[in-house]
Design a protein around this motif. Structure first.
Motif, PDB file in Angstrom:
ATOM      1  N   GLN A 119      11.193  42.977  -0.386  1.00 44.32           N
ATOM      2  CA  GLN A 119      11.829  43.086   0.930  1.00 44.32           C
ATOM      3  C   GLN A 119      13.341  42.933   0.816  1.00 44.32           C
ATOM      4  O   GLN A 119      14.103  43.636   1.491  1.00 44.32           O
ATOM      5  N   ALA A 120      13.787  42.026  -0.043  1.00 47.11           N
ATOM      6  CA  ALA A 120      15.224  41.821  -0.237  1.00 47.11           C
ATOM      7  C   ALA A 120      15.871  43.077  -0.808  1.00 47.11           C
ATOM      8  O   ALA A 120      16.957  43.487  -0.385  1.00 47.11           O
ATOM      9  N   SER A 121      15.216  43.700  -1.770  1.00 42.90           N
ATOM     10  CA  SER A 121      15.747  44.907  -2.389  1.00 42.90           C
ATOM     11  C   SER A 121      15.841  46.051  -1.387  1.00 42.90           C
ATOM     12  O   SER A 121      16.839  46.789  -1.361  1.00 42.90           O
ATOM     13  N   ASP A 122      14.808  46.207  -0.557  1.00 38.76           N
ATOM     14  CA  ASP A 122      14.827  47.266   0.445  1.00 38.76           C
ATOM     15  C   ASP A 122      15.932  47.039   1.480  1.00 38.76           C
ATOM     16  O   ASP A 122      16.634  47.974   1.866  1.00 38.76           O
ATOM     17  N   LEU A 123      16.088  45.808   1.917  1.00 40.85           N
ATOM     18  CA  LEU A 123      17.125  45.508   2.899  1.00 40.85           C
ATOM     19  C   LEU A 123      18.511  45.742   2.301  1.00 40.85           C
ATOM     20  O   LEU A 123      19.397  46.293   2.968  1.00 40.85           O
ATOM     21  N   GLU A 124      18.678  45.366   1.045  1.00 39.32           N
ATOM     22  CA  GLU A 124      19.959  45.594   0.372  1.00 39.32           C
ATOM     23  C   GLU A 124      20.250  47.090   0.260  1.00 39.32           C
ATOM     24  O   GLU A 124      21.384  47.530   0.444  1.00 39.32           O
TER      25      GLU A 124
END
Length: 315
Positions: A119-124
């Protein structure tokens, strides 16, 4: 480039004469995304949040199931097509869209600390797309219709051709090539307007097209009608268009409909009345339309997005 945010409330419009059309540019750079509708058919869910922020299914870069706002999916598809200049038309109660489109580094760090790396990677990745884009926010103080929202973006567009793409609906397919399909006849036929159509079983809630197929999948439009009681065809207009800037002159020339709203469909009909060139691109059954305009259509959008993005990951 840091995403720019400008709030515009009053405008001095710069119109073009029909007889003196500006020279067409070969590159379409600018996108208008109306997102100011009240969403009353989805009340009370949309009483305090924009309907464009309602979630649909998707997948993270790691292949995990996720949900994301429809308006984010629209932006990411357009960004993937190479577009970088966006104008969002928003109204009262739509602050949630601007907040969502404002990068939040703390949120990424929080997700990483919780072990939610996907989720962090997608948001970034979403934030990186925002940072590489220029975004203008225009306030529509009163809900005066889709056409009025488009007209408010004229200072952003100036005398360029542009895309108009609804913020609450999207097209999904294997190749996500619907933008290319929009561009092709616009350039080939030196058109003043092109837009997408799909065959719909019950098209009464859409704008309807009548015309002549000039080549496979390309219709020279002779008439458009907004939400007719007795549709002459089942070819429904999807809210994804490419326009020559003459559309703003057409929007100025029309009057509000019975609902008091300015309809973009009426402006397209004005282009036809002026003997200008309007074409529709008929999508085949390989394309799915995600539309969240009513509870029934939102349910269909959830089913379609789940089948498209998540079904393979759940096996």
């Amino acid at each position: 480039m840091v995403a720019a945010k400008w709030h515009l409330y009053t405008f001095k419009y710069i119109w073009i004469n029909i007889e003196q059309r500006v020279e067409r540019t070969s590159v379409i750079r600018k996108v208008i995304i109306p997102a100011a509708g009240l969403g009353t058919r989805l009340f009370p869910a949309t009483k305090e949040q924009p309907k464009e922020m309602l979630p649909i299914f998707s997948r993270t870069a790691h292949g995990d199931m996720m949900v994301k706002p429809v308006v984010q999916l629209v932006f990411e598809q357009l960004h993937e097509a190479g577009l970088r200049e966006f104008c969002y038309i928003v109204g009262r109660g739509k602050r949630g869209i601007e907040d969502h489109f404002t990068p939040d580094a703390n949120c990424i760090r929080t997700l990483e600390s919780m072990g939610k790396d996907g989720q962090a990677s997608d948001l970034e990745g979403f934030y990186e797309k925002l940072e590489s884009s220029t975004i203008m926010w225009v306030n529509q103080p009163e809900p005066k219709g889709f056409g009025n929202a488009v007209m408010m973006a004229q200072p952003f567009v100036q005398n360029e051709s542009c895309i108009v793409h609804a913020g609450d609906s999207a097209i999904i397919s294997r190749n996500m090539d619907y933008i290319r399909k929009l561009f092709a006849p616009f350039e080939k036929f030196n058109a003043d307007a092109t837009f997408l159509v799909l065959e719909i079983e019950n098209p009464k809630q859409y704008g309807i097209v009548e015309g002549e197929e000039v080549e496979p999948g390309i219709i020279k439009v002779k008439k458009v009608v907004e939400k007719p009681e007795e549709p002459a065809t089942n070819l429904a207009i999807m809210a994804m268009y490419v326009f020559h800037p003459i559309i703003f002159k057409a929007l100025e020339a029309i009057k509000p409909g019975n609902s008091g709203e300015v309809q973009l469909t009426d402006a397209i009909q004005k282009l036809i009345d002026w003997k200008l060139k309007v074409y529709a691109v008929k999508l085949d059954k390989g394309y799915s339309h995600l539309d969240i305009g009513s509870p029934e259509r939102y349910w269909e959008a959830l089913e379609l997005s789940y089948k498209q993005f998540c079904k393979r990951t759940s096996k």
